[in-house]
Enzyme design. Structure first.
Site, PDB file in Angstrom:
ATOM      1  N   ARG A 173      50.345  51.555  43.528  1.00 45.06           N
ATOM      2  CA  ARG A 173      50.993  50.254  43.635  1.00 45.06           C
ATOM      3  C   ARG A 173      52.483  50.354  43.290  1.00 45.06           C
ATOM      4  O   ARG A 173      52.925  51.315  42.674  1.00 45.06           O
ATOM      5  CB  ARG A 173      50.316  49.247  42.689  1.00 45.06           C
ATOM      6  N   HIS A 182      48.501  45.804  28.022  1.00 44.75           N
ATOM      7  CA  HIS A 182      47.185  45.988  27.387  1.00 44.75           C
ATOM      8  C   HIS A 182      47.328  46.738  26.060  1.00 44.75           C
ATOM      9  O   HIS A 182      46.667  47.747  25.816  1.00 44.75           O
ATOM     10  CB  HIS A 182      46.238  46.727  28.336  1.00 44.75           C
ATOM     11  N   SER A 192      24.746  34.240  28.010  1.00 43.76           N
ATOM     12  CA  SER A 192      24.951  35.535  27.369  1.00 43.76           C
ATOM     13  C   SER A 192      24.753  35.425  25.860  1.00 43.76           C
ATOM     14  O   SER A 192      25.515  34.756  25.166  1.00 43.76           O
ATOM     15  CB  SER A 192      26.364  36.064  27.674  1.00 43.76           C
ATOM     16  N   ALA A 238      36.794  46.206  32.075  1.00 40.90           N
ATOM     17  CA  ALA A 238      37.575  45.835  30.887  1.00 40.90           C
ATOM     18  C   ALA A 238      38.092  47.040  30.119  1.00 40.90           C
ATOM     19  O   ALA A 238      38.564  46.889  28.993  1.00 40.90           O
ATOM     20  CB  ALA A 238      36.724  44.968  29.965  1.00 40.90           C
ATOM     21  N   ILE A 239      38.044  48.229  30.711  1.00 43.67           N
ATOM     22  CA  ILE A 239      38.436  49.430  29.983  1.00 43.67           C
ATOM     23  C   ILE A 239      39.908  49.400  29.584  1.00 43.67           C
ATOM     24  O   ILE A 239      40.310  50.025  28.591  1.00 43.67           O
ATOM     25  CB  ILE A 239      38.102  50.705  30.807  1.00 43.67           C
ATOM     26  N   ASN A 250      42.852  51.643  36.289  1.00 42.20           N
ATOM     27  CA  ASN A 250      43.722  51.106  37.345  1.00 42.20           C
ATOM     28  C   ASN A 250      42.963  51.058  38.676  1.00 42.20           C
ATOM     29  O   ASN A 250      43.394  51.605  39.679  1.00 42.20           O
ATOM     30  CB  ASN A 250      45.013  51.915  37.463  1.00 42.20           C
TER      31      ASN A 250
END
Length: 380
Positions: free
Chosen positions: A26, A107, A230, A278-279, A310
């Site tokens: 990207r 992140h 959940s 969600a890593i 990614n």
């Protein structure tokens, strides 16, 4: 002041860095958006071949009025704003400084080394994923979450094929062979889109969330989905029946909770494939650490984990366009107004600031990393 109201235009130098993360194709600014900035007399510096992975040549950028630069170091040294897609890697930490405002996905809650490097360098860093009007809606995270959600069942299907090391099974089954069971944790943007694609593949889909309204919304649009509240009991009862598990949990700015702990991991079906979207935020599977596009699958006991941080990098043309549609209004606002005006007058951008003047200004990150938190409004 609202994001799109009239502003006073300043001349800014905006730098675009070539991504170096494994198979990250990207680009942070595509030529058609760059042209809108150069038309306003901003200078746009683009690292050589920064757009090539997304199909944009150096000439495309030159035709948009950009200047091609040979080194990322020169861009960091001369730019007022540096745009990236992914967080700086360790080899890029030496480029960080207190001049260029960094605008990218960060992140930080799962990355203490990068956090400390930004703080030590005095870098002003704005995280795409934290830009928000209300800390509930995240317009710059949404398009990549949509893509990652749609990719997750597609990726699972690929790695279930025999030539790629899987059992050689078809997600949708046949008239005489049952479809696979896919469990999706989270009914937000990732989970909703993952469910859409998985149902299109004719999988037997179970979606978990703590928010009953999200489950109801998904069920109204996809009545064939099995929606489940959940909680520990439901997860422990149902996840061991799944052939594929997709995790899409996101807690704004904070580390992802370990939904699948060691005890639950041992109860999962042999050869179950977990795709942990969600890593980036640390992931929700105990002992599952980030993998790469070159080596995407790891074995954890009797199950397999895909933990590529990614994922949208494999569809860079689509992903770069989608990212730019979301980020460009904020990039333009920053360029036209400067950082200090922007954070004082635009709440969405202010909410995205993670580091400023050697201080950590994101409380979720500070809590996750056990570091000191400094409110941004006390620093400006």
């Amino acid at each position: 002041m609202r994001l799109f109201e009239k502003y006073q235009i300043l001349r800014m130098i905006i730098g675009i860095i070539k991504e170096i993360k494994n198979n990250e194709n990207r680009v942070a600014l595509i030529p058609e958006k760059a042209k809108l900035l150069t038309a306003k007399n901003h200078q746009v510096l683009v690292e050589f071949d920064a757009g090539i992975g997304s199909g944009y040549t150096n000439q495309d950028y030159e035709l948009a009025g950009c200047k091609i630069i040979q080194s990322s170091n020169e861009i960091f040294l001369t730019s007022d704003i540096v745009l990236k897609v992914k967080e700086p890697l360790e080899s890029e930490y030496k480029l960080l400084n207190n001049k260029a405002t960094l605008f990218t996905y960060l992140h930080l809650a799962a990355n203490s080394k990068l956090t400390n490097s930004l703080l030590n360098a005095g870098t002003t860093a704005i995280a795409y994923e934290n830009v928000s009007p209300d800390n509930k809606n995240f317009p710059l995270l949404k398009p990549m979450s949509e893509i990652a959600g749609k990719l997750a069942p597609q990726i699972a299907s690929n790695f279930l094929q025999k030539q790629n090391g899987g059992l050689g099974v078809l997600i949708g089954g046949t008239e005489t062979v049952p479809a696979l069971k896919i469990g999706i944790i989270g009914a937000g943007t990732v989970g909703y889109n993952a469910a859409s694609i998985a149902l299109g593949m004719q999988a037997n889909v179970y979606v978990f969330d703590i928010d009953e309204e999200k489950l109801l919304n998904l069920n109204n649009n996809y009545p064939n989905a099995n929606t489940v509240l959940s909680n520990k009991q439901n997860l422990n009862d149902i996840l061991p029946l799944m052939d594929v598990i997709i995790n899409g949990i996101y807690i704004p700015g904070a580390s992802a909770p370990k939904i699948i702990d060691q005890a639950l991991l041992q109860q999962l079906k042999n050869n179950c494939l977990i795709v942990d979207v969600a890593i980036d935020q640390g992931g929700s599977v105990e002992n599952l650490t980030p993998t790469s596009h070159d080596d995407p699958i790891v074995n954890i006991n009797q199950v397999y984990g895909y933990a590529v941080p990614n994922m949208p990098g494999v569809v860079p043309r689509t992903a770069s366009k989608a990212l730019n549609e979301a980020t460009f209004p904020y990039i333009e606002y920053l360029a036209n107004n400067g950082f200090e005006h922007s954070i004082k007058n635009n709440n969405e951008i202010a909410n995205g600031v993670n580091t400023y003047k050697n201080k950590l200004t994101s409380k979720p990150v500070a809590d996750s990393l056990n570091l000191n938190f400094s409110p941004l409004d006390e620093l400006i």
